[in-house]
Design a protein around this motif. Structure first.
Motif, short mmCIF file in Angstrom:
data_model
loop_
_atom_site.label_atom_id
_atom_site.label_comp_id
_atom_site.label_asym_id
_atom_site.label_seq_id
_atom_site.Cartn_x
_atom_site.Cartn_y
_atom_site.Cartn_z
N HIS A 131 0.81 -1.06 -0.03
CA HIS A 131 0.15 -0.04 0.00
C HIS A 131 0.93 1.20 0.14
O HIS A 131 1.80 1.41 1.01
CB HIS A 131 -0.77 -0.06 1.18
CG HIS A 131 -1.86 1.08 1.60
ND1 HIS A 131 -2.32 1.29 2.48
CD2 HIS A 131 -2.26 1.84 0.53
CE1 HIS A 131 -2.99 2.44 2.57
NE2 HIS A 131 -3.13 2.70 1.35
N ALA A 186 -9.34 -2.41 -6.14
CA ALA A 186 -10.00 -1.60 -5.17
C ALA A 186 -10.61 -2.46 -3.86
O ALA A 186 -10.50 -2.28 -2.78
CB ALA A 186 -11.39 -1.45 -6.18
N GLU A 187 -10.82 -4.00 -4.20
CA GLU A 187 -11.17 -4.74 -3.19
C GLU A 187 -9.94 -4.96 -1.96
O GLU A 187 -10.63 -5.03 -0.90
CB GLU A 187 -11.81 -6.05 -3.39
CG GLU A 187 -13.01 -6.31 -2.93
CD GLU A 187 -13.55 -7.51 -3.58
OE1 GLU A 187 -13.51 -8.70 -2.71
OE2 GLU A 187 -13.80 -8.14 -4.51
N GLU A 226 -9.51 -2.03 0.29
CA GLU A 226 -10.53 -1.97 1.29
C GLU A 226 -10.03 -2.59 2.56
O GLU A 226 -10.46 -2.42 3.53
CB GLU A 226 -11.97 -2.58 0.79
CG GLU A 226 -12.65 -2.20 -0.19
CD GLU A 226 -13.09 -0.84 0.27
OE1 GLU A 226 -13.47 -0.54 1.55
OE2 GLU A 226 -13.33 0.07 -0.61
N GLY A 227 -8.92 -3.46 2.38
CA GLY A 227 -8.72 -4.14 3.32
C GLY A 227 -7.21 -3.92 3.98
O GLY A 227 -6.31 -4.75 4.74
N THR A 228 -6.76 -2.55 3.37
CA THR A 228 -5.27 -2.28 3.68
C THR A 228 -5.28 -2.07 5.43
O THR A 228 -6.11 -1.69 6.04
CB THR A 228 -4.75 -0.93 3.22
OG1 THR A 228 -5.80 -0.04 3.41
CG2 THR A 228 -4.73 -1.11 1.88
N ARG A 246 -6.99 3.88 4.28
CA ARG A 246 -7.25 4.10 2.78
C ARG A 246 -7.51 5.42 2.87
O ARG A 246 -8.70 6.00 3.31
CB ARG A 246 -8.25 3.27 2.26
CG ARG A 246 -8.32 3.30 0.85
CD ARG A 246 -9.34 2.64 0.10
NE ARG A 246 -9.36 2.78 -1.32
CZ ARG A 246 -9.87 2.48 -2.27
NH1 ARG A 246 -10.88 1.50 -1.86
NH2 ARG A 246 -9.86 2.83 -3.49
N GLY A 251 -11.11 -9.57 -0.74
CA GLY A 251 -11.66 -8.68 0.74
C GLY A 251 -11.84 -9.57 1.67
O GLY A 251 -11.45 -9.56 2.93
N LYS A 270 -9.90 -10.10 5.33
CA LYS A 270 -10.60 -10.07 6.84
C LYS A 270 -10.35 -11.37 7.47
O LYS A 270 -10.45 -11.63 8.56
CB LYS A 270 -12.11 -9.85 6.37
CG LYS A 270 -12.54 -8.55 6.51
CD LYS A 270 -14.04 -8.27 6.34
CE LYS A 270 -14.32 -7.35 5.47
NZ LYS A 270 -15.43 -7.54 4.28
#
Ligand SMILES: Cc1cc2nc3c(=O)[nH]c(=O)nc-3n(C[C@H](O)[C@H](O)[C@H](O)COP(=O)(O)OP(=O)(O)OC[C@H]3O[C@@H](n4cnc5c(N)ncnc54)[C@H](O)[C@@H]3O)c2cc1C
Ligand code: FES
Lengths: 106, 392
Positions: free
Chosen positions: A50, A69-70, A73-75, A79, B371, B375
């Motif tokens: 990132h 993009a997805e 979301e999990g960085t 973000r 994603g 998680k």
């Protein structure tokens, strides 16, 4: 060959000349810039590459594809609108002079 | 801290051990000895982006060549170690050189299991860059490609070949693809997609012998069928490289047995990566893992321990494979699950499978759901005290 400046989480700067086609992640990792883990080696599978892109250059970057993009979301670090995954951005002449900031966590 | 650390193997684990020692401030000598002759580089792209022509050899390098000099890491590449002398604390190389050490890190990885059938001399296997170059060149010439083994590497090779419009046949002994690690629902998706791409999948059968006629091969299968091919590849698993360790008297049992810090039965010798057998809290047992994550994190743990910081190895295992549009990410170790649930849409190849044992979440496989994967790693990391069907 374009020149890219990386700013490490601690503030240290590295200005590097990178071959065309290298990714921002490769440029950092291969030259030992700290703060990018790149656990998956650039496969868009880990989100540990990132980076924050200098706002001025944002429009010149390739579009963010769905999988990036997805992953963004999990960085681990926040973000932001200028967040990208370093392994999904290839260096081109247009990006000469780009400043890339590395978050403090991956 | 000073001394002479010698690392055998320049794969993901060996390279990481060197890098981590310097990061931790190790001031002594570091020598990286490896039978591989190129600069240390990544493995996963060899069966993916590299063979597809999307990634160059330079892009695979862990570090630029100058890094080794700047960090005083001495490379002895193309050098095979043939003996460890634990009492004399030194190694012997193929050419008879002795290399003394104060600490030794074995990162010798694993070797491909050779196909146990007559006529298999021309079969190619993929483990390193030299293998990938050879396979790439042969693939260009071939029209019909047979692949023995329907595991990760075999299927990644099948995908690359099919995308290059080769006639591809995969021969698998099990009753479904990637049977050892995936549940039927995922094996089924991969089978469907491979077949849609024109790959012939032959299950429940093994290669009994290979006959060469001129420049082509005929593979006799145990079910009576034959497969004709111009190129035969095999990916039927690996054998950990434990010969050196065993001959030196180190305890080995499906890999070199190490404690939670990576130490072998001889305290100044560590083993990390594919060659090491260690207790894994996420698998709740001892095992040997074959993944980049494991190689890198075991090397970090060993480097820290060598520097006097004892942190037991505890990192959520994870792995990935990429075939066509299918990106599968696996977190945790699903073996031993007694219950599972699926979230997402199997029809569009986007879903995750959640595995539970005794009501606790133990693993998550995510197909085109990155994603979910991220998680899942956090959930598993946070501790496996989660009830079944907990938060998604
Ligand atoms: C084609 C391919 C695709 C893969 N894809 C993935 C993937 O998508 N995701 C993932 O997580 N993992 C993947 N893996 C697995 C991953 O690459 C391995 O788990 C990882 O390389 C293990 O690292 P290692 O350092 O333990 O062993 P290796 O990388 O195998 O390195 C072992 C080293 O030891 C050296 N060596 C052995 N014996 C001696 C000796 N006697 N003297 C000197 N040197 C010696 C070898 O030359 C080599 O340099 C893949 C592996 C392959 C081959
Ligand atoms: S290096 Fe893993 S997502 Fe970029």
């Amino acid at each position: 060959m374009p020149t890219i400046t990386y700013v490490e989480p601690g503030g240290a700067q590295h200005t590097l000349t990178l071959p065309l086609g290298a990714t921002l992640m490769e440029g950092a990792v291969q030259n030992d810039v700290k703060g990018i883990l790149a656990e998956c080696g650039g496969s868009c599978m880990c989100a540990t590459c990132h980076v924050y892109i200098d706002e001025e250059f944002l429009d010149l970057l390739p579009d963010i594809e769905e999988e990036e993009a997805e992953m963004l979301e999990g960085t681990t670090a926040e973000r932001r609108p200028n967040s990208r995954l370093g392994c999904q951005v290839r260096v081109s002449n247009k990006l000469d002079g780009l400043i890339v900031r590395i978050p403090d966590r991956q | 801290m000073t001394g002479q650390v010698v690392i055998v193997g320049s794969g993901h684990a060996g390279f990481q051990a060197a890098a981590s020692l310097r990061e931790e401030g190790f001031a002594g000598g570091i020598t990286l000895v490896s039978a591989d002759d190129g600069l240390p580089s990544q493995k996963p792209p060899l069966s993916k982006g590299f063979l597809q022509g999307k990634q160059t050899e330079e892009s695979l390098l862990f570090r630029v060549p100058a890094w080794y000099e700047t960090n005083a890491v001495t490379l002895r590449l193309g050098v095979r170690v043939v003996q460890i002398d634990p009492l004399g604390s030194q190694l012997k190389t193929e050419t008879g050189d002795a290399i003394p050490y104060t600490h030794l890190i074995l990162a010798t990885g694993a070797a491909n299991r050779p196909l146990p059938c007559p006529g298999a001399d021309d079969v190619l296997y993929l483990r390193n860059l030299a293998d990938a170059r050879r396979i790439g060149a042969r693939l260009e010439q071939a029209r019909r490609v047979a692949i023995v083994g329907g595991g990760f590497i075999g299927l990644e090779l099948a995908a690359v070949a099919a995308e290059n419009r080769k006639t591809v046949t995969v021969v698998e002994a099990g009753s479904r693809l990637m049977e050892r690690v995936l549940p039927p629902v995922l094996s089924g998706v991969f089978r469907r997609v491979h077949e849609q791409q024109g790959v012939q999948i032959r299950l429940n059968t093994v290669a009994q012998c290979i006959e060469k006629q001129n420049e082509s091969y005929s593979i006799q299968l145990s079910d009576g069928q034959t497969v004709a091919a111009d190129l035969v590849l095999a990916g039927i698993g690996v054998i950990p490289e434990t010969n050196l360790a065993q001959a030196a008297g180190l305890v080995c049992d499906n890999g070199i047995v190490v404690n939670e810090y990576g130490q072998t039965s001889v305290s100044n010798i560590y083993a990390v990566g594919d060659c090491a057998n260690q207790y894994n809290p996420f698998a709740r047992r001892r095992l040997r893992l074959e993944s980049v994550q494991n190689a890198v994190d075991q090397a970090k743990t060993a480097a820290k321990h060598l520097m006097g910081e004892a942190h037991p190895y505890r990192v959520v295992p994870w792995f990935w494979t990429h075939q066509y549009h299918l990106k599968l990410q696996m977190a945790g170790i699903s073996a031993g699950y007694d219950q599972f649930s699926v979230a997402g849409n199997p029809e569009t190849d986007t879903f995750s499978v959640y595995y539970y044992a005794d009501g606790q979440l133990i693993a998550v496989d995510s197909l085109n759901r990155p994603g979910d994967h991220l998680k899942a790693r956090k959930l598993l990391e946070a501790g496996s005290c989660l009830p079944a069907h907990s938060e998604r």
